[in-house]
Structure formats: structure tokens, C-alpha cells
Motif scaffolding. Sequence first.
Motif, PDB file in Angstrom:
ATOM      1  N   LEU A  46      41.154  26.168  37.618  1.00  0.00           N
ATOM      2  CA  LEU A  46      41.149  24.809  37.088  1.00  0.00           C
ATOM      3  C   LEU A  46      39.918  24.499  36.259  1.00  0.00           C
ATOM      4  O   LEU A  46      39.773  23.384  35.749  1.00  0.00           O
ATOM      5  N   ARG A  47      39.028  25.463  36.087  1.00  0.00           N
ATOM      6  CA  ARG A  47      37.933  25.294  35.125  1.00  0.00           C
ATOM      7  C   ARG A  47      38.449  25.424  33.695  1.00  0.00           C
ATOM      8  O   ARG A  47      37.821  24.930  32.754  1.00  0.00           O
ATOM      9  N   ALA A  55      54.267  24.476  29.961  1.00  0.00           N
ATOM     10  CA  ALA A  55      55.512  25.238  29.856  1.00  0.00           C
ATOM     11  C   ALA A  55      55.580  26.359  30.888  1.00  0.00           C
ATOM     12  O   ALA A  55      56.664  26.719  31.359  1.00  0.00           O
ATOM     13  N   THR A  56      54.428  26.917  31.257  1.00  0.00           N
ATOM     14  CA  THR A  56      54.421  28.065  32.177  1.00  0.00           C
ATOM     15  C   THR A  56      53.633  27.825  33.465  1.00  0.00           C
ATOM     16  O   THR A  56      53.586  28.697  34.324  1.00  0.00           O
ATOM     17  N   GLY A  57      52.997  26.680  33.590  1.00  0.00           N
ATOM     18  CA  GLY A  57      52.182  26.435  34.778  1.00  0.00           C
ATOM     19  C   GLY A  57      51.592  25.042  34.786  1.00  0.00           C
ATOM     20  O   GLY A  57      52.297  24.051  34.538  1.00  0.00           O
ATOM     21  N   TYR A  58      50.289  24.960  35.021  1.00  0.00           N
ATOM     22  CA  TYR A  58      49.610  23.667  35.129  1.00  0.00           C
ATOM     23  C   TYR A  58      48.210  23.762  34.545  1.00  0.00           C
ATOM     24  O   TYR A  58      47.596  24.836  34.529  1.00  0.00           O
ATOM     25  N   ARG A  59      47.701  22.612  34.088  1.00  0.00           N
ATOM     26  CA  ARG A  59      46.340  22.536  33.594  1.00  0.00           C
ATOM     27  C   ARG A  59      45.709  21.235  34.069  1.00  0.00           C
ATOM     28  O   ARG A  59      46.432  20.266  34.369  1.00  0.00           O
ATOM     29  N   PRO A  60      44.371  21.184  34.142  1.00  0.00           N
ATOM     30  CA  PRO A  60      43.741  19.906  34.498  1.00  0.00           C
ATOM     31  C   PRO A  60      43.851  18.923  33.338  1.00  0.00           C
ATOM     32  O   PRO A  60      43.795  19.316  32.168  1.00  0.00           O
ATOM     33  N   SER A  61      44.052  17.655  33.651  1.00  0.00           N
ATOM     34  CA  SER A  61      44.022  16.623  32.615  1.00  0.00           C
ATOM     35  C   SER A  61      42.569  16.373  32.220  1.00  0.00           C
ATOM     36  O   SER A  61      41.636  16.910  32.822  1.00  0.00           O
ATOM     37  N   GLU A  62      42.368  15.550  31.207  1.00  0.00           N
ATOM     38  CA  GLU A  62      40.995  15.202  30.813  1.00  0.00           C
ATOM     39  C   GLU A  62      40.273  14.543  31.984  1.00  0.00           C
ATOM     40  O   GLU A  62      39.095  14.820  32.248  1.00  0.00           O
ATOM     41  N   LEU A  63      40.976  13.679  32.710  1.00  0.00           N
ATOM     42  CA  LEU A  63      40.385  13.050  33.886  1.00  0.00           C
ATOM     43  C   LEU A  63      40.110  14.093  34.969  1.00  0.00           C
ATOM     44  O   LEU A  63      39.059  14.074  35.625  1.00  0.00           O
ATOM     45  N   GLY A  64      41.046  15.028  35.147  1.00  0.00           N
ATOM     46  CA  GLY A  64      40.865  16.069  36.147  1.00  0.00           C
ATOM     47  C   GLY A  64      39.679  16.961  35.859  1.00  0.00           C
ATOM     48  O   GLY A  64      38.979  17.397  36.778  1.00  0.00           O
ATOM     49  N   LEU A  65      39.429  17.243  34.578  1.00  0.00           N
ATOM     50  CA  LEU A  65      38.271  18.058  34.220  1.00  0.00           C
ATOM     51  C   LEU A  65      36.968  17.370  34.605  1.00  0.00           C
ATOM     52  O   LEU A  65      35.996  18.021  34.997  1.00  0.00           O
ATOM     53  N   ARG A  66      36.945  16.060  34.486  1.00  0.00           N
ATOM     54  CA  ARG A  66      35.721  15.317  34.809  1.00  0.00           C
ATOM     55  C   ARG A  66      35.509  15.215  36.310  1.00  0.00           C
ATOM     56  O   ARG A  66      34.376  15.092  36.780  1.00  0.00           O
ATOM     57  N   PHE A  67      36.595  15.243  37.078  1.00  0.00           N
ATOM     58  CA  PHE A  67      36.486  15.045  38.525  1.00  0.00           C
ATOM     59  C   PHE A  67      37.174  16.176  39.276  1.00  0.00           C
ATOM     60  O   PHE A  67      38.066  15.962  40.103  1.00  0.00           O
ATOM     61  N   LEU A  68      36.756  17.398  38.968  1.00  0.00           N
ATOM     62  CA  LEU A  68      37.387  18.572  39.577  1.00  0.00           C
ATOM     63  C   LEU A  68      37.230  18.600  41.092  1.00  0.00           C
ATOM     64  O   LEU A  68      38.083  19.121  41.799  1.00  0.00           O
ATOM     65  N   SER A 113      29.562  29.760  37.361  1.00  0.00           N
ATOM     66  CA  SER A 113      28.443  29.397  36.509  1.00  0.00           C
ATOM     67  C   SER A 113      28.160  27.916  36.702  1.00  0.00           C
ATOM     68  O   SER A 113      28.726  27.267  37.569  1.00  0.00           O
ATOM     69  N   ILE A 114      27.279  27.356  35.886  1.00  0.00           N
ATOM     70  CA  ILE A 114      26.898  25.953  36.026  1.00  0.00           C
ATOM     71  C   ILE A 114      28.132  25.068  35.964  1.00  0.00           C
ATOM     72  O   ILE A 114      29.057  25.296  35.202  1.00  0.00           O
ATOM     73  N   GLY A 115      28.132  23.988  36.742  1.00  0.00           N
ATOM     74  CA  GLY A 115      29.310  23.140  36.868  1.00  0.00           C
ATOM     75  C   GLY A 115      29.537  22.222  35.684  1.00  0.00           C
ATOM     76  O   GLY A 115      28.758  22.150  34.747  1.00  0.00           O
ATOM     77  N   ALA A 116      30.615  21.511  35.748  1.00  0.00           N
ATOM     78  CA  ALA A 116      31.002  20.586  34.691  1.00  0.00           C
ATOM     79  C   ALA A 116      30.257  19.275  34.823  1.00  0.00           C
ATOM     80  O   ALA A 116      29.492  19.066  35.741  1.00  0.00           O
ATOM     81  N   SER A 117      30.528  18.396  33.910  1.00  0.00           N
ATOM     82  CA  SER A 117      29.878  17.095  33.929  1.00  0.00           C
ATOM     83  C   SER A 117      30.659  16.114  34.780  1.00  0.00           C
ATOM     84  O   SER A 117      31.872  16.111  34.783  1.00  0.00           O
ATOM     85  N   ALA A 118      29.945  15.279  35.484  1.00  0.00           N
ATOM     86  CA  ALA A 118      30.561  14.235  36.286  1.00  0.00           C
ATOM     87  C   ALA A 118      29.451  13.410  36.882  1.00  0.00           C
ATOM     88  O   ALA A 118      28.291  13.785  36.840  1.00  0.00           O
ATOM     89  N   PRO A 119      29.770  12.250  37.443  1.00  0.00           N
ATOM     90  CA  PRO A 119      28.738  11.477  38.113  1.00  0.00           C
ATOM     91  C   PRO A 119      28.003  12.302  39.159  1.00  0.00           C
ATOM     92  O   PRO A 119      28.588  13.175  39.780  1.00  0.00           O
ATOM     93  N   ARG A 120      26.722  12.019  39.349  1.00  0.00           N
ATOM     94  CA  ARG A 120      25.912  12.844  40.238  1.00  0.00           C
ATOM     95  C   ARG A 120      26.014  12.441  41.698  1.00  0.00           C
ATOM     96  O   ARG A 120      25.390  13.043  42.549  1.00  0.00           O
TER      97      ARG A 120
END
Length: 417
Positions: free
Chosen positions: A320-321, A359-372, A393-400
Motif C-alpha cells: 500500500l506504499r 481493474a486487477t486489484g486495489y490501490r490506496p486513495s489520495e486520502l489513504g496515502l496520507r493516512f496509511l 524506508s522513510i515514511g510518508a507524510s501525515a500529521p505527527r
Amino acid sequence: MPVLLAPPLSLYVHFPWCVRKCPYCDFNSYTLNGELPLEPYVQRLGRDLAAQAPEVEGRAVTSVFFGGGTPSLFSPHAIGRVLDSARRHLTLAHDLEVTLEANPGAVERGAFREYRAAGVTRVSLGAQSFNQARLSALGRIHSPAETRLAAEELHAADLGNFNLDLMYGLPGQELGGAVRDVQEALSLAPAHLSHYQLTLEPGTVFAAQPPPLPDDDAAAGMLAACGERLLAAGLAQYEVSAYARAGRQCRHNLNYWTFGDYLGVGAGAHGKLTFPQRAQIVRTVQPREPRRYLAAAQDALARRVIPARELPFEFMLNALRLTGGFDAHTFAARTGLDWQEIAAPLQAAVTRGLIVPTATGYRPSELGLRFLNDVLLGFMPETPKFAGSSALSIGASAPRSAASRPLFTGPGRVIGE
């Protein structure tokens, strides 16, 4: 029933020493005091490779990543010797991707040509910022001028396929400064850019003595504005903190995110190996402290079979990254589990708008990427044991805030871009 298959295989080589430990860094790295133990370390890496080779016999290694620490403290000749050991003990793909992490302040002038001759095909350069005040606040030993010179030498050495590590949300940084950093980085024509927010990791100097950082809203604004600049410049986001030109995604990191296998050699290096005949996926870890690693016997490698109940979380933690998500058949082939194991939490995340069907699976939405973290919580078993178990590796961006940290991460992280 799904059949567990052996996925692509990579090799991670860890070099634990730095000229100086950065106050934000929680990687397995150590300030170099005295002479670099180059010869004993290279020899130990060779023995490490020989010891693990029988477990992957007949499988081709598609990528090698020299991470740290600061691998560029080791000479091109030393890096070449490690690659020679890998060729001797393993099967290497003919189109092997070989990435070297380098600190602009720890590479001798002209060395990139020699690294290229030794077998390096890709470099990840730790720029972090092009503002000297920001670099000083981060404890970095290089200057913006040294980063520019290093990029110039990379192009001259026919190593144009290089990554620049860039951070935002730095002490004293404002929106304009974050955007200028991206513009400066783009002016050096990198093929790949890693763009991640400074976070306060437990056990670091910054965690004990937090510097003044931009608030969550300011950091989110930086991410949005910088992402627009990167997209306009032709770098597409393919992973939560990675952008690349067409065809220049990091093959090694993609193998991590698609739940591939990797050998881990070097002090504290982690690995993951799939054994279809035993229906097992095994995590490995080397002795962490360099002196212990150098002195350790060949059987010092610790192993842990991942229980089936933990595999959905392990898979999603990586897959999901990716902005493109994952194919349904990949989940079954790389975990050996039936799709029903994740059907309920997956549908819950879809209902909440955090995951989107493809079409073949699933992906995170823009909101999901921010709040994995919120997404991943749905795939966790009741009693997880994940400390240091995954290669991130280093994580994504989101509230701390503790309730919504960007990703589950731990001291077992082994790659730096």
C-alpha cells in the motif's frame, strides 16, 4: 488453495558507519571513531554471502543496494570486491541494478567514475536540503555546493540514473523554502527524487530535544506544493515518498513494496526469504552492532518464520506504499493465503474511501496515502510482533500525532530512499 511462489530476489548490503550521526536518524548507523575497518568488514561480507547463498541457489538477484550509514566511505575498489563476492556466490541478473547511497560530503572528487567501473549503475545522493541553515540544523556535514558538484560529477560519470533524497518540514522551514529546495533539486536533473517529511523517531537526539518544526497544516501545504512542482517537471509519484521519470523507478525498492525477497548482509541487515517447498516466509536479521557482527560466527543470523496470521499486515505494509497498489493474484502468490483472509478489512477500507478498486486489484486513495496507519490497522492481527521486522524506508507524510503516524516503522528499516 493458493500456491506460495518464490518472488524476485534482491540483495541489501549494509555499511553502518558515518562521519557523524545525524540527530534525526534512527537507522543502524554509528559515528566513525578511528580508522575504517575496511578490510575485515569486506571479508566478513564475503563470508556472509557465502553462508546464505545455498538458501537461494538457482534464483537470480535482480538488484543490489549498498545502504547505510554511508557506503561511500568505502572505496570503489572495496565496493567492487563485494560485488565480486556476490558474483562468486550468487546468480546475478545480466541487467543488474546496483545502487550506492552516497553523502555529498563523503565522496572524493572523481570517485563516481570509479564506482561506475566497479559495477555501480545507480546512486542515491543524500541532499536533504539546499539551504545551509537547514542542513546545519539537521547535522549534515555537506554543503549545497557539494551536492551540486556531486550531481555534476554523476552526469559526467554516466550515472545520470541517480536519486536525490530531499526532506521537508525542517526546523525553521517555510513553504517557500521547501519549494525552493525542490526547484534546486530539479535543476540538477535527477532521474528519481525521494521526498519525505522530517519525523521525530524514538531514540534519536531530536526525539529527546525536539527542534521547532512546522505544524501539520504547514507541512501538508509543503507536500502539496512540492508535489505539483515535481509532477510539472515530469517526475511521477509511484510510491508514497518517491517520484521518478518514466522507466526510472527504483527496481530494488519496488521489490520491497511488492513483497519480494531479499538477502540482508552487513551489520544489522534484515532479509526476507520465501521457501515454497516448506510453505514458509522467513525474516532474517544480522547482529546489529558492528563489532559483534565482525566477530560473529556464521550461524549468528537470527531467523523468524512469519506466522500466517501476520502475513496480511506484512503484505499490506509494503504494497500500500505504491500509488498503483497491488494485483489480487500477487497477494495470493506471495503470501500463499486465500483472498478471503483480507476481504473484510479491504472492503471496510474501500467503504471509508481509503482504498480504491482497480481493474486487477486495489490501490490506496489520495486520502489513504496520507493516512496509511489508519488503513493498516485493519489488517493487523490481535497480538502483533512487528518491532524491527520489516524493511522500510522513510515514511510518508501525515500529521505527527501519535494516533496518525505516517507508517508503521521500526529499527529494522534497512533502506534510505
